[in-house]
Scaffold this motif. Structure first.
Motif, mmCIF file in Angstrom:
data_model
loop_
_atom_site.group_PDB
_atom_site.id
_atom_site.type_symbol
_atom_site.label_atom_id
_atom_site.label_comp_id
_atom_site.label_asym_id
_atom_site.label_seq_id
_atom_site.Cartn_x
_atom_site.Cartn_y
_atom_site.Cartn_z
ATOM 1 N N LEU A 25 0.832 -1.208 0.000
ATOM 2 C CA LEU A 25 0.000 0.000 0.000
ATOM 3 C C LEU A 25 0.866 1.258 0.000
ATOM 4 N N ARG A 26 1.935 1.213 0.762
ATOM 5 C CA ARG A 26 2.824 2.369 0.845
ATOM 6 C C ARG A 26 3.542 2.610 -0.482
ATOM 7 N N LEU A 27 3.989 1.542 -1.121
ATOM 8 C CA LEU A 27 4.729 1.675 -2.377
ATOM 9 C C LEU A 27 3.844 2.176 -3.519
ATOM 10 N N THR A 28 2.565 1.841 -3.463
ATOM 11 C CA THR A 28 1.656 2.230 -4.553
ATOM 12 C C THR A 28 0.790 3.436 -4.181
ATOM 13 N N ARG A 29 1.073 4.039 -3.042
ATOM 14 C CA ARG A 29 0.241 5.141 -2.547
ATOM 15 C C ARG A 29 0.209 6.327 -3.504
ATOM 16 N N THR A 30 1.365 6.688 -4.053
ATOM 17 C CA THR A 30 1.425 7.854 -4.936
ATOM 18 C C THR A 30 0.565 7.660 -6.177
ATOM 19 N N LYS A 31 0.680 6.496 -6.805
ATOM 20 C CA LYS A 31 -0.114 6.222 -8.006
ATOM 21 C C LYS A 31 -1.601 6.187 -7.682
ATOM 22 N N PHE A 32 -1.929 5.639 -6.524
ATOM 23 C CA PHE A 32 -3.339 5.584 -6.134
ATOM 24 C C PHE A 32 -3.898 6.986 -5.905
ATOM 25 N N LEU A 33 -3.140 7.832 -5.227
ATOM 26 C CA LEU A 33 -3.598 9.200 -4.978
ATOM 27 C C LEU A 33 -3.732 9.981 -6.282
ATOM 28 N N LEU A 34 -2.820 9.741 -7.217
ATOM 29 C CA LEU A 34 -2.930 10.382 -8.528
ATOM 30 C C LEU A 34 -4.200 9.932 -9.242
ATOM 31 N N ASN A 35 -4.541 8.667 -9.066
ATOM 32 C CA ASN A 35 -5.770 8.144 -9.656
ATOM 33 C C ASN A 35 -6.997 8.847 -9.077
ATOM 34 N N ILE A 36 -7.022 9.030 -7.766
ATOM 35 C CA ILE A 36 -8.151 9.699 -7.120
ATOM 36 C C ILE A 36 -8.222 11.171 -7.541
ATOM 37 N N ILE A 37 -7.070 11.819 -7.615
ATOM 38 C CA ILE A 37 -7.035 13.219 -8.059
ATOM 39 C C ILE A 37 -7.556 13.333 -9.490
ATOM 40 N N PHE A 38 -7.156 12.381 -10.333
ATOM 41 C CA PHE A 38 -7.632 12.372 -11.715
ATOM 42 C C PHE A 38 -9.154 12.222 -11.759
ATOM 43 N N LEU A 39 -9.692 11.333 -10.929
ATOM 44 C CA LEU A 39 -11.143 11.145 -10.879
ATOM 45 C C LEU A 39 -11.853 12.441 -10.491
ATOM 46 N N ILE A 40 -11.312 13.126 -9.500
ATOM 47 C CA ILE A 40 -11.919 14.375 -9.038
ATOM 48 C C ILE A 40 -11.859 15.440 -10.133
ATOM 49 N N MET A 41 -10.730 15.518 -10.838
ATOM 50 C CA MET A 41 -10.588 16.495 -11.916
ATOM 51 C C MET A 41 -11.555 16.204 -13.059
ATOM 52 N N PHE A 94 -11.294 -1.114 -4.663
ATOM 53 C CA PHE A 94 -12.541 -0.869 -3.930
ATOM 54 C C PHE A 94 -12.734 0.625 -3.680
ATOM 55 N N ALA A 95 -11.681 1.286 -3.212
ATOM 56 C CA ALA A 95 -11.774 2.716 -2.907
ATOM 57 C C ALA A 95 -12.014 3.534 -4.171
ATOM 58 N N SER A 96 -11.298 3.207 -5.241
ATOM 59 C CA SER A 96 -11.439 3.946 -6.493
ATOM 60 C C SER A 96 -12.822 3.740 -7.104
ATOM 61 N N LEU A 97 -13.293 2.500 -7.079
ATOM 62 C CA LEU A 97 -14.607 2.200 -7.655
ATOM 63 C C LEU A 97 -15.718 2.850 -6.842
ATOM 64 N N LEU A 98 -15.582 2.821 -5.525
ATOM 65 C CA LEU A 98 -16.583 3.454 -4.667
ATOM 66 C C LEU A 98 -16.627 4.963 -4.911
ATOM 67 N N ALA A 99 -15.458 5.581 -5.022
ATOM 68 C CA ALA A 99 -15.400 7.018 -5.305
ATOM 69 C C ALA A 99 -16.054 7.323 -6.653
ATOM 70 N N THR A 100 -15.820 6.465 -7.629
ATOM 71 C CA THR A 100 -16.403 6.661 -8.959
ATOM 72 C C THR A 100 -17.921 6.561 -8.915
ATOM 73 N N PHE A 101 -18.432 5.587 -8.190
ATOM 74 C CA PHE A 101 -19.885 5.432 -8.075
ATOM 75 C C PHE A 101 -20.510 6.640 -7.380
ATOM 76 N N MET A 102 -19.823 7.189 -6.399
ATOM 77 C CA MET A 102 -20.325 8.386 -5.719
ATOM 78 C C MET A 102 -20.338 9.583 -6.664
ATOM 79 N N ILE A 103 -19.298 9.697 -7.483
ATOM 80 C CA ILE A 103 -19.229 10.783 -8.464
ATOM 81 C C ILE A 103 -20.364 10.663 -9.477
#
Length: 266
Positions: free
Chosen positions: A11-27, A101-110
């Motif tokens: 989780l720590r090693l992939t944290r940056t890419k995951f956060l970029l994914n969430i930021i991209f979703l928000i944008m 799970f987190a990315s898909l849930l965020a997408t469904f909320m969007i």
């Protein structure tokens, strides 16, 4: 090294890419919101690809996670961690599942937010209101379906990568070929009575409930056509199907773990 330590490490090693994914979703959500408000509510349909792309989330997540071990030349260290191949692979796999799970849930909320925002902007609000009602009632079915399909794509990526690192030159082709052939056999097996006997238990959703939800009528007083959307085939959803699919994922991961322990070379 414990499994939980490996899991949090991934989780720590992939944290940056995951956060970029969430930021991209928000944008992207902000862009769609602007297009809906400024131009047309029909831009809400652009949210569909945001959901569909998650079908391949696990495939690329696992492929990239494994590739990084060889690219960054940490393979020797990774393979010599005092843990089994099962622990090493499942730590990566479950970490990717958590982020999926987190990315898909965020997408469904969007998607839900944009649906609600655009519904009142249509000239005829009957259809968008119907879609929102269906979304509120059955979003979890789509969520589970995409989540499970993505997990399956992730285990395919893991198997292909392990084959590629186990057998030089032709390992990648063998992995792809076995995956395609295995998918074909599984598809044929799913049509048999044995498969139905194993999976058709624990009904999640009855066919009648789906039919009732999709049978809707426009107001006859305004002269609109009457639509009767029925389901021709049996479409009951079962817990058994999900359990069997998960068991197959576990079986393939066990094969991958064996390859990692006995065949994969740094």
């Amino acid at each position: 090294m414990s499994w939980m330590t490996l899991y949090f490490k991934e989780l720590r090693l992939t944290r940056t890419k995951f956060l970029l994914n969430i930021i991209f979703l928000i944008m992207v959500a902000a862009l769609f919101y602007f297009l809906i408000v400024r131009y047309s509510p029909f831009f809400v349909t652009l949210t569909i690809p945001l959901i569909i792309v998650h079908l391949f989330y696990m495939f690329f997540a696992m492929f990239d996670s494994l590739r990084q071990e060889w690219k960054q030349k940490t393979t020797v260290f990774w393979l010599n961690i005092p843990s089994s191949g099962w622990h090493l692979l499942t730590a990566k796999f479950v970490a990717a599942m958590t982020q999926l799970f987190a990315s898909l849930l965020a997408t469904f909320m969007i998607v839900y937010f944009l649906l609600k925002r655009s519904s009142g902007m249509f000239a005829d609000t009957q259809i968008p209101e119907f879609l929102i009602e269906q979304y509120e009632s059955y979003w979890w079915i789509l969520f589970i379906g995409i989540f499970m399909a993505s997990i399956q794509s992730g285990v395919v990526a893991t198997f292909i990568y392990m084959m590629g690192k186990s057998i030089r030159k032709i390992g990648w082709l063998l992995g792809i070929g076995i995956s395609i052939l295995g998918s074909w056999f599984w598809f044929k097996f799913s049509e048999t009575a044995i498969y139905k006997g194993l999976t058709e238990w624990g009904v999640i959703l009855h066919e009648k409930e789906l039919i009732d939800s999709f049978n809707f009528h426009f107001d006859a007083n305004i002269g609109e056509p009457n639509f009767d959307m029925g389901v021709a085939n049996e479409v009951n959803l079962y817990i058994g199907t999900q359990i069997v699919d998960l068991l197959m994922v576990v079986v393939v991961l066990l094969i991958c773990a064996w390859l990692l322990d006995h065949k994969v070379e740094a």
